[in-house]
Write a protein that holds these residues in place. Sequence first.
Motif, mmCIF file in Angstrom:
data_model
loop_
_atom_site.group_PDB
_atom_site.id
_atom_site.type_symbol
_atom_site.label_atom_id
_atom_site.label_comp_id
_atom_site.label_asym_id
_atom_site.label_seq_id
_atom_site.Cartn_x
_atom_site.Cartn_y
_atom_site.Cartn_z
ATOM 1 N N GLU B 54 36.945 50.205 49.682
ATOM 2 C CA GLU B 54 36.451 48.954 49.091
ATOM 3 C C GLU B 54 35.820 49.181 47.721
ATOM 4 O OE1 GLU B 54 37.218 46.066 50.044
ATOM 5 O OE2 GLU B 54 38.039 46.538 52.012
ATOM 6 N N SER B 243 34.294 43.867 50.276
ATOM 7 C CA SER B 243 35.623 43.309 50.559
ATOM 8 C C SER B 243 35.614 41.798 50.338
ATOM 9 C CB SER B 243 36.086 43.660 51.980
ATOM 10 O OG SER B 243 35.457 42.842 52.941
ATOM 11 N N SER B 246 35.568 41.256 46.538
ATOM 12 C CA SER B 246 36.898 41.504 45.961
ATOM 13 C C SER B 246 37.850 40.355 46.246
ATOM 14 C CB SER B 246 37.495 42.798 46.531
ATOM 15 O OG SER B 246 36.844 43.911 45.984
ATOM 16 N N GLU B 247 37.834 39.933 47.493
ATOM 17 C CA GLU B 247 38.719 38.842 47.907
ATOM 18 C C GLU B 247 38.419 37.570 47.120
ATOM 19 O OE1 GLU B 247 39.089 36.824 52.060
ATOM 20 O OE2 GLU B 247 39.262 39.014 52.328
ATOM 21 N N SER B 248 37.135 37.356 46.852
ATOM 22 C CA SER B 248 36.723 36.128 46.150
ATOM 23 C C SER B 248 37.255 36.094 44.718
ATOM 24 C CB SER B 248 35.199 36.000 46.137
ATOM 25 O OG SER B 248 34.620 36.807 45.127
ATOM 26 N N GLN B 250 40.128 36.288 43.745
ATOM 27 C CA GLN B 250 41.367 35.524 43.642
ATOM 28 C C GLN B 250 41.085 34.082 43.249
ATOM 29 O OE1 GLN B 250 43.344 36.064 47.391
ATOM 30 N NE2 GLN B 250 43.513 38.279 47.131
#
Lengths: 368, 368
Positions: B54, B243, B246-248, B250
């Motif tokens: 991560e 995580s 990171s996903e946010s 997008q």
Amino acid sequence: MNLICCRGDPTVFEPYWRKAGERCSITFKGDQCLSYLTNPKALCWFMEPKLEEEIKKVHRIVGNAKVDDHHLVVGNGSSQLILAALYALCSPNHHTQPHPIDVVSAAPYYSTYQEEVDLLCSALFRWAGDAHQYDNKDEPYIELITSPNNPNGVIREPVVNRPGGRLIHDLAYYWPQYTAITSQLDHDIMLFTASKCTGHAGSRIGWALVRDEEVAKKMVKFIEVNSIGVSKESQLRTAKILSVASESCQEKGLNNFFLYGRHVMANKWKKLREIVKKHQRFIIPKYPLQYCQFSKDYVEASPAYAWMSCKFENMEDQDCEKILKDQNVIVRSGSRFGSDSKHARVSMLSREDDFNVFLQRLSAISKA
Amino acid sequence: MNLICCRGDPTVFEPYWRKAGERCSITFKGDQCLSYLTNPKALCWFMEPKLEEEIKKVHRIVGNAKVDDHHLVVGNGSSQLILAALYALCSPNHHTQPHPIDVVSAAPYYSTYQEEVDLLCSALFRWAGDAHQYDNKDEPYIELITSPNNPNGVIREPVVNRPGGRLIHDLAYYWPQYTAITSQLDHDIMLFTASKCTGHAGSRIGWALVRDEEVAKKMVKFIEVNSIGVSKESQLRTAKILSVASESCQEKGLNNFFLYGRHVMANKWKKLREIVKKHQRFIIPKYPLQYCQFSKDYVEASPAYAWMSCKFENMEDQDCEKILKDQNVIVRSGSRFGSDSKHARVSMLSREDDFNVFLQRLSAISKA
């Protein structure tokens, strides 16, 4: 494949915690524990009050250490607290003292002490080796007393006993699973760790009970500068685990965590003694029967490590580490503990399966 | 009541994590994380693989640091990693070198560096102060480069630039919420911390990206001896939080953690600038517009701290810390950062409510 028995990795109690199940679970939400601070006005400003409460509770229930006249300091394992204590005991004088303060411990001593003390080549303190050999008569000194001792499980007292000495008691193994609780200890600095109490080494939680407020404040200062405190997740989880352990002490049988721990450890020692006795190739210590005030019965110690030596009559070099390594059993040589290579330390804290493999290989060596 | 603005306690992002809810939650069962070990064969044997994954992922997404040619070392906050790096850079020579290696940083520098370096009076390294003043020309030295700088938010380069120098880049604040990401950095030793990346200071997780394998190994050795690793609970929770961050990425708007962070920080700076401009009693730095490769637009920095100075014409003693303290605002004096007492560092990382109280008190001082 090599069997690793050189580290005191405490996976032995895993089945207890697996069985304890949901009661031990703890959940952290995303917005919890963001701040560095816990209680800015407390002496140990980064300590979770819940952890303090549960540490004091478990000591009162087990009866191994007095907590009411001591300050509690939490650290990243007891390793960090040893350094914090050395700093606290040495820092006031470092501008006037002509050389670093000697740090001693009676051999065989925990192999990491020397590494820790000497790591940064501090002008505050320095490793001075075996307390039995220490003869620097007119100097201040610090003695580390590990009781029960790592590596050999014996109960210890200070050995230098001179004015100007400061003592640090490392009591990591003074819990009922390893030894009889014979009195409620009341030393100036007493160190404990979750790793050896409940077996949660991955959490890296240690604690110190410190009588003198100024010493405690300096230990907090050390941890503040060294790591700005201690993981809150680990503190809160350790509080949870300790609360379950304390609660379990209301039970008599193997639901009681400490009686379970003793049962498992005693069973391992029994198996080891049988094999050692049968083959007559290794020597392990005997421990006296002692009355345990926690369990209210007489018990023999079942230490976290077996301090073994060899008696292979046909061999010139009785190097215990080497003899075991030839059978793919990795242990730590006695020479690392200020002792000799005839001795070696074998962890008794492994999982049941690994321990059984160890016993098989020990048998194979003995028959060879 | 005193308002504490002297610490960089990053509670500012709490609302984001509260809103993110269940996706960020993590549960630990009683039998998890008992072992010290994670991956005995890895260079950093106590690091959780999920955390490594991560950390690398978030750096790749944000584009602030190269990770592919570096070894990752996790520590108990970046404080411990600074000491680990100093140990790693100094230890090979300590038996031959005549005196400790000088450690410098350009003033104003992070106030804790000096405390950290000097704490144990190490024979390996010693604090040598402001890099701008450093003239010990023929000696090896280590320069700490904080970029963006704590306390003043400016982007920095090394200033000594001599052969024999070793560099440690403290990049705690090189994230889009504080400054434009202008390039993917690729230094020898780069330090980061969860405290300032996601705001989870209570977890005490820092990491180092280290190019040289031997240096990385020595840093691991330091952490092994200092604290036998790093809390697994904190490592796994940080992996979870990273995580989600990171996903946010997008997303475009305020659901994107870093854009949310920038929005909140920029808003605070806007309010502060308005008050400072209105009353003309304090001075705060201006930052240039820079193109941010993460957000693909031009932004002005919104640092974690306001490096303030006073211009009270009727006062002889322009002690900024004292002037603010008279209004019960506790800040850290510039003198602690190798600067002067005309300056002071004010944390911009507090909760919204506390920040508004700060602004009110600042207005009150300005009107007085």
